[in-house]
Write an enzyme that holds these catalytic residues in place. Structure first.
Site, mmCIF file in Angstrom:
data_model
loop_
_atom_site.group_PDB
_atom_site.id
_atom_site.type_symbol
_atom_site.label_atom_id
_atom_site.label_comp_id
_atom_site.label_asym_id
_atom_site.label_seq_id
_atom_site.Cartn_x
_atom_site.Cartn_y
_atom_site.Cartn_z
ATOM 1 N N THR A 26 0.883 -1.191 0.000
ATOM 2 C CA THR A 26 0.000 0.000 0.000
ATOM 3 C C THR A 26 0.904 1.219 0.000
ATOM 4 O O THR A 26 2.135 1.095 0.121
ATOM 5 C CB THR A 26 -0.881 0.046 1.270
ATOM 6 O OG1 THR A 26 -0.037 0.332 2.388
ATOM 7 C CG2 THR A 26 -1.611 -1.267 1.503
ATOM 8 N N ASP A 27 0.307 2.390 -0.103
ATOM 9 C CA ASP A 27 1.119 3.611 -0.093
ATOM 10 C C ASP A 27 1.897 3.743 1.211
ATOM 11 O O ASP A 27 3.048 4.154 1.236
ATOM 12 C CB ASP A 27 0.228 4.845 -0.300
ATOM 13 C CG ASP A 27 -0.273 4.896 -1.740
ATOM 14 O OD1 ASP A 27 0.350 4.222 -2.599
ATOM 15 O OD2 ASP A 27 -1.284 5.564 -1.989
ATOM 16 N N CYS A 28 1.234 3.357 2.320
ATOM 17 C CA CYS A 28 1.927 3.500 3.604
ATOM 18 C C CYS A 28 2.756 2.265 3.976
ATOM 19 O O CYS A 28 3.657 2.336 4.798
ATOM 20 C CB CYS A 28 0.932 3.847 4.693
ATOM 21 S SG CYS A 28 -0.561 2.858 4.645
ATOM 22 N N TYR A 29 2.418 1.117 3.375
ATOM 23 C CA TYR A 29 3.194 -0.108 3.618
ATOM 24 C C TYR A 29 3.653 -0.663 2.268
ATOM 25 O O TYR A 29 3.038 -1.574 1.727
ATOM 26 C CB TYR A 29 2.333 -1.154 4.334
ATOM 27 C CG TYR A 29 2.036 -0.838 5.777
ATOM 28 C CD1 TYR A 29 3.017 -1.005 6.753
ATOM 29 C CD2 TYR A 29 0.773 -0.406 6.164
ATOM 30 C CE1 TYR A 29 2.740 -0.726 8.084
ATOM 31 C CE2 TYR A 29 0.489 -0.126 7.494
ATOM 32 C CZ TYR A 29 1.481 -0.290 8.452
ATOM 33 O OH TYR A 29 1.209 -0.025 9.761
ATOM 34 N N PRO A 30 4.709 -0.111 1.700
ATOM 35 C CA PRO A 30 5.075 -0.457 0.318
ATOM 36 C C PRO A 30 5.624 -1.876 0.127
ATOM 37 O O PRO A 30 5.531 -2.429 -0.963
ATOM 38 C CB PRO A 30 6.143 0.585 -0.028
ATOM 39 C CG PRO A 30 6.657 1.086 1.271
ATOM 40 C CD PRO A 30 5.550 0.957 2.263
#
Ligand code: SF4
Ligand code: SF4
Lengths: 127, 516
Positions: free
Chosen positions: B145-149
């Site tokens: 995800t954007d916060c957990y790449p």
């Protein structure tokens, strides 16, 4: 021990003869027989074992003396799940409720009933 | 062993109203003059000296048990990687590890088996290995995800690398349990261990009179917040366990504890063959002797704790009972089943139960462990309901067909004729009382004719697999598949033939279901 009877001797009353001759009880745990031969899984009292095995061999029976079962005490958690399966009372509790295996009483590979009952895989067949 | 000090006797006899509080007991622990007995010692004392004396002399008793407790697991927080990952799927030593919460919180379920080693290694073994200080391999994937790449991570971990390693078990410590036997003609493998055919052995579970809940059956002192011995460390009861069934004296508890403090001696992964992997949990509960009523309760003996004998060969929820035994009889190693004495053993570790009672006693005497008063005691009125199933389950009775039968003394030809007339593949051999004697198939007859064999008794198959009327179709068809046969005589308890179940009938049902 496991007794194997070939086609040639399967119709002779060998087992009962030996029981009478050696005056020893032989407890038959399982038997499979037909005209082509057969197998008997039996237990004999420890003190007469050698004598009885010899007698069977002299009558042409193939005797498979059990390979033994080994218990790894580090793995064992003394749950006792194996005890009720043992037809030989080889597995039992000591006074402090530790579970022990008396190898002398065990029928080994010819029985093996306890091996897959052990929850910790602490019982193994020694080959 | 136990010896009451004079000083202590005087102190307790000053207590008004024959009552004692947890705070008073903790004060004594602090002063080093607390009187602790293991539950076995206490029972002996009550028996020899009576309730009043036992109340005066004893402040706390220690109980314990260690058994397979499947509804267990450990919550771990593995910390954040750089770049961070929001774990989607995870494995430790190839055991799938659920992640019911946020990015790096995982729950190691004790019964989940390894993808490479099956039941031989499961979540319970992972927990044991971690507690033992061993290194385990974590593998995880994510969608990113954007916060957990990050989308993958592979690493090795020990318990020291974990932020939290909390044993969190949603059902432990059944108050008592059933005794398992097997009435089928084949061995079965259950969560109660391996059960030999025709009631040839029996197993039971639980420590009987050492079990914590058995000694406080009204949960007067046990509940949310009770500090306990858990796996060799301290833990807490955090409420009733799932399936808590107090009215049937089948209470359970939910527990948590810091697994980093625990020892593998009391937390062990295990495998029940052909059933699955699980974990052995050892736990102990101190019972404060607050009044004489509690003394009477903790005096309970094995013979007063019943256990129903249940045939685990019956593949139904309600298996009925074959009778009732008690823990005293069970601990002798032999139990009476259907009038026959059979070998019975526990699948829980009595040795460890005793050890836990002793160890917890030492902790309290050495002021390493203080008692707590529960914030809320366990409920005494909850009920345990069966599952509501909205789809229909089919049983053998719904598909049973009329059996074509014959007797042993009949002519092969006559039987062959009957098979043709009725257009069936097998005849069930019965005696004059309609009791099952064997089965002959069209194939057996064809072969016997080819061999010139005219006597029916020579071709009867006498080792017959059977089905029961109230058995689910699923288990009956599995039996046919396992033994590669196409029909099962349906028999009653007395082995009388009620009809036949054929794989054809099952296929028709399945086929019909698909089109209809
Ligand atoms: S193999 Fe196991 S069950 Fe069989 S006799 Fe030996 S100890 Fe007993
Ligand atoms: S089943 Fe295995 S772990 Fe349990 S007592 Fe027997 S040998 Fe030990």
């Amino acid at each position: 021990m496991l007794l194997r009877f070939s086609r040639q001797i399967v119709d002779q009353p060998i087992t009962s003869q030996i029981i009478l001759e050696k005056k020893t009880p032989i407890n038959i745990l399982s038997a499979r027989m037909n005209q082509l031969g057969g197998e008997i899984l039996a237990e004999i009292p420890g003190d007469k074992a050698q004598e009885v095995i010899k007698a069977f061999k002299s009558k042409g029976v193939i005797v498979d003396v059990a390979s033994l079962i080994e218990k790894d005490d580090d793995l064992c958690i003394d749950c006792g799940a194996c005890i009720s399966l043992c037809p030989m009372d080889a597995l039992g509790f000591t006074e402090d409720k530790s579970v022990t295996l008396d190898a002398k009483k065990c029928n080994g590979a010819t029985c093996g009933l306890c091996v897959d009952a052990c929850t910790r895989r602490a019982l193994r067949l020694l080959s | 062993m136990y010896a009451a000090s004079r000083r202590n006797l005087k102190l307790t006899s000053n207590t008004p109203d024959k009552k004692r509080t947890v705070a008073e007991i903790n004060e004594k622990i602090r002063n080093g003059d607390v009187q602790v007995l293991t539950i076995s010692e206490m029972k002996d004392l009550v028996e020899s000296s009576g309730v009043e004396v036992a109340f005066k002399e004893v402040d706390v008793v220690t109980t314990g048990t260690m058994g397979a407790m499947c509804s267990s697991g450990a919550l771990i927080n593995v910390g954040h990687a750089d770049p961070p990952i929001k774990i989607d799927k995870a494995w430790i030593n190839d055991v799938p590890i659920p992640h019911p919460g946020a990015a790096v919180d995982l729950y190691i379920g004790a019964t989940i088996g390894s993808e490479t080693r099956g039941f031989e290694y499961g979540g319970g073994h992972v927990i044991e290995d971690l507690i033992a200080g061993k290194e385990v391999e974590l593998r995880a994937t994510a969608y990113g995800t954007d916060c957990y790449p990050r989308t993958r991570v592979e690493t090795t971990l020990t318990k020291d690398d974990l932020n939290q390693f909390i044993l969190l078990n949603f059902r432990n410590g059944y108050q008592r349990y059933a005794t398992a036997v097997n009435g089928r003609d084949e061995a079965i493998y259950t969560y109660m261990g391996k059960l030999l055919p025709n009631f040839r052995n029996a197993t039971y579970s639980g420590a009987g009179e050492l079990n914590p809940l058995c000694n406080d059956p009204d949960y007067e002192t046990i509940g949310l917040g009770t500090r306990i011995f858990l796996g060799g460390g301290t833990g807490y009861i955090i409420g009733e366990g799932t399936q808590h069934n107090p009215k049937a004296a089948l209470g359970t508890i939910m527990v948590k504890g810091d697994a980093k403090q625990m020892t593998p001696e009391y937390i062990r992964g295990a495998t029940f063959s052909e059933y699955g992997s699980t974990i052995y949990i050892g736990y102990g509960v101190p019972i404060p002797i607050l009044n004489e009523g509690i003394v009477k309760k903790v005096a309970i003996r094995d013979e007063d704790i019943p256990s129903d004998i249940v045939d685990y060969g019956i593949p139904r929820l309600n298996k009925g009972t074959l009778g009732t035994t008690n823990y005293k009889e069970l601990k002798t190693g032999r139990v009476n089943v259907n009038g026959k004495s059979v070998k019975v053993t526990s699948v829980s570790s009595l040795k460890h139960a005793y050890k836990i009672c002793e160890e917890l006693k030492d902790w309290i005497q050495e002021a390493k462990f203080y008692l707590t008063k529960p914030v809320e005691t366990l409920p005494t009125d909850t009920v345990f309901k069966p599952m509501k199933v909205t789809t229909e389950t089919r049983f053998v009775e719904s598909l049973i067909g009329e059996a074509v039968t014959c007797t042993e003394d009949e002519d092969v030809k006559a039987v062959a004729k009957r098979l043709v007339e009725e257009s069936v593949n097998q005849a069930i051999v019965v005696d004059s009382a309609n009791e099952l004697k064997g089965i002959v198939t069209a194939w057996d007859i064809t072969r016997s004719v080819a061999n010139g064999n005219k006597r029916l008794e020579d071709i009867i198959v006498r080792r017959v697999y059977t089905a029961r009327l109230h058995e689910p179709l699923e288990t009956a068809s599995k039996r046919m598949a396992d033994h590669d046969i196409s029909a099962l005589p349906v028999v009653d308890k007395g082995n009388k033939v009620l009809g036949i179940l054929t794989s054809d009938a099952i296929s028709r049902l399945v086929g019909g279901g698909a089109t209809g």
